[in-house]
Write an enzyme that holds these catalytic residues in place. Structure first.
Site, PDB file in Angstrom:
ATOM      1  N   THR A   1     -13.295  11.031  -0.225  1.00 44.46           N
ATOM      2  CA  THR A   1     -14.359  10.125   0.227  1.00 44.46           C
ATOM      3  C   THR A   1     -15.050  10.644   1.474  1.00 44.46           C
ATOM      4  O   THR A   1     -16.247  10.417   1.675  1.00 44.46           O
ATOM      5  CB  THR A   1     -13.749   8.726   0.495  1.00 44.46           C
ATOM      6  OG1 THR A   1     -13.337   8.179  -0.759  1.00 44.46           O
ATOM      7  CG2 THR A   1     -14.728   7.785   1.152  1.00 44.46           C
TER       8      THR A   1
ATOM      9  N   SER B   1      -8.316  13.603  -4.347  1.00 39.50           N
ATOM     10  CA  SER B   1      -6.908  13.937  -4.117  1.00 39.50           C
ATOM     11  C   SER B   1      -5.989  13.374  -5.199  1.00 39.50           C
ATOM     12  O   SER B   1      -4.834  13.772  -5.294  1.00 39.50           O
ATOM     13  CB  SER B   1      -6.461  13.466  -2.737  1.00 39.50           C
ATOM     14  OG  SER B   1      -6.361  12.071  -2.671  1.00 39.50           O
TER      15      SER B   1
ATOM     16  N   THR C   1      -8.122  10.199   0.722  1.00 37.13           N
ATOM     17  CA  THR C   1      -7.073   9.368   1.332  1.00 37.13           C
ATOM     18  C   THR C   1      -5.985   8.958   0.336  1.00 37.13           C
ATOM     19  O   THR C   1      -4.898   8.575   0.742  1.00 37.13           O
ATOM     20  CB  THR C   1      -7.658   8.078   1.944  1.00 37.13           C
ATOM     21  OG1 THR C   1      -8.294   7.323   0.908  1.00 37.13           O
ATOM     22  CG2 THR C   1      -8.629   8.385   3.066  1.00 37.13           C
ATOM     23  N   ASP C   2      -6.300   9.030  -0.968  1.00 43.51           N
ATOM     24  CA  ASP C   2      -5.348   8.480  -1.950  1.00 43.51           C
ATOM     25  C   ASP C   2      -3.974   9.131  -1.878  1.00 43.51           C
ATOM     26  O   ASP C   2      -2.957   8.468  -2.044  1.00 43.51           O
ATOM     27  CB  ASP C   2      -5.901   8.638  -3.380  1.00 43.51           C
ATOM     28  CG  ASP C   2      -6.994   7.626  -3.688  1.00 43.51           C
ATOM     29  OD1 ASP C   2      -7.310   6.798  -2.803  1.00 43.51           O
ATOM     30  OD2 ASP C   2      -7.523   7.661  -4.813  1.00 43.51           O
TER      31      ASP C   2
HETATM   32  C1  SIN Z   1     -10.543   8.643  -0.860  1.00 43.11           C
HETATM   33  O1  SIN Z   1     -10.738   9.721  -0.352  1.00 43.11           O
HETATM   34  O2  SIN Z   1     -10.467   7.617  -0.129  1.00 43.11           O
HETATM   35  C2  SIN Z   1     -10.379   8.392  -2.318  1.00 43.11           C
HETATM   36  C3  SIN Z   1     -10.492   9.565  -3.194  1.00 43.11           C
HETATM   37  C4  SIN Z   1      -9.516  10.663  -2.914  1.00 43.11           C
HETATM   38  O3  SIN Z   1      -8.376  10.419  -2.535  1.00 43.11           O
HETATM   39  O4  SIN Z   1      -9.890  11.817  -3.108  1.00 43.11           O
END
Ligand code: SIN
Length: 330
Positions: free
Chosen positions: A15, A62, A95-96
């Site tokens: 993200t 991710s 973040t995932d």
């Molecule tokens: C994010 O980055 O918040 C969601 C997608 C990811 O983990 O790549």
């Protein structure tokens, strides 16, 4: 005037590299479309913190990261850390699964230089995006001498977390990350403030070096609940070297699943009881006779962290007693 530190910045997507059609798109947007150079251009003030050297290693969400991605990221970070003119590394990441990559690096890098993994809950194009500030904060932490020797850190929402403990605990809020024992510190206006240090062994104190890791043994996770079919446990466990059983509460196992798990253990699959609560300790020989069944238990590691720890431990040991000790040490 003291020379500014040199910080390598590795882009991997997520993200923080995302873009929405409108500023109201805080949740619906395309991930992993902005390059690391574009992301850095939006925070020109970071140039006052450090000399930045950016590179794009990956460009994907991710959720796609398998063991091979962790190895690729780790090996590149290790190469950069080995360069005498690099003082720290920042990795921009979705973040995932940020907590998994960060923990893997925390256990396998052989350097005391700061490594910070950072993401964002809202893309740079959204209202009140956390992308710029999180990245600025991550660079400030990586550039600061007080960050040395703390292992891999995750910076989010003005907090500095140790990779060992941090978990993503919300799907959309800016305040998405928490560590069960609290963050190590805060970062405010370009300066980290640490209040504690990680107490469990990491980086230079572990036996696993990213430089020598090649293929990783397969460890899977099964999420326990009363209606879970024994065929699912059989299916997941039969292709794995190890199986993390994310049981209810204190790693409890439904009665009809005891037999399939015991059968897997007899066939040499390492069964580790963990808790699907994601928090707290699983007491060995507490709710199940682990010694009798030849099962392992986590200490306080959640199932995701336990998977990575067992994966690494299996590259070194096959003896159950030695493997059990790993959960108490790291
Ligand atoms: C994010 O980055 O918040 C969601 C997608 C990811 O983990 O790549």
């Amino acid at each position: 005037m003291t020379a500014k530190p040199n910080i390598a910045v590795i882009g991997t997507g997520g993200t923080i590299a995302g873009k929405g059609e409108a500023v109201v798109n805080t949740a619906a947007y395309l991930c992993s479309v902005l390059g690391i150079d574009e992301i850095l251009e939006s925070i020109p003030d970071a140039a006052a913190l450090a000399n930045l050297r950016a590179e794009q290693l990956l460009q994907t969400g991710s959720e796609n990261f398998g063991n091979e991605h962790l190895l690729a990221i780790g090996k590149r970070v290790a190469q950069l850390l080995a360069q005498p003119d690099i003082d720290g590394v920042v990795i921009t990441h979705g973040t995932d699964t940020i907590e998994e990559t960060a923990y893997f690096l925390h256990l396998t890098l052989k350097s005391t230089k700061p490594v910070v993994v950072v993401g964002a809950m809202r893309p740079p194009s959204a209202m009140s995006s956390d992308a710029s500030l999180n990245l600025y904060d991550a660079l400030a932490v990586a550039a600061h001498p007080s960050s040395h020797g703390n292992g891999t850190l995750v910076v989010a929402n003005s907090e500095i977390h140790t990779a060992r403990d941090v978990m993503k605990g919300n799907s959309f809020k800016l305040e998405a990350f928490r560590s069960p024992y609290g963050p190590l510190g805060y970062v405010i206006e370009g300066r980290p403030h640490f209040y504690r240090r990680p107490s469990r062994a990491h980086t230079v104190e572990t036996p696993w070096s990213i430089d020598t890791l090649v293929a990783l043994p397969k460890v899977d996770i099964v999420y326990g609940y009363g209606a879970l079919g024994s065929n699912v446990v059989d299916f997941i466990g039969s292709g794995a070297h190890g199986l993390i059983y994310a049981g209810t509460g204190n790693g409890n196992v439904a009665a009809h699943l005891l037999e399939p798990l015991r059968r897997l253990a007899e066939r040499g699959v390492l069964i580790v009881r963990a808790s699907r609560t994601g928090n707290g300790i699983v007491l060995r020989n507490g709710s199940q006779p682990d010694d009798e069944y030849g099962w392992l238990t986590v200490d306080d590691q959640n199932p995701l962290k336990a998977r990575l720890l067992l994966t690494l431990a299996l590259t070194q040991h096959s003896d159950a007693r030695a493997l059990q000790q790993v959960f108490a040490r790291y």
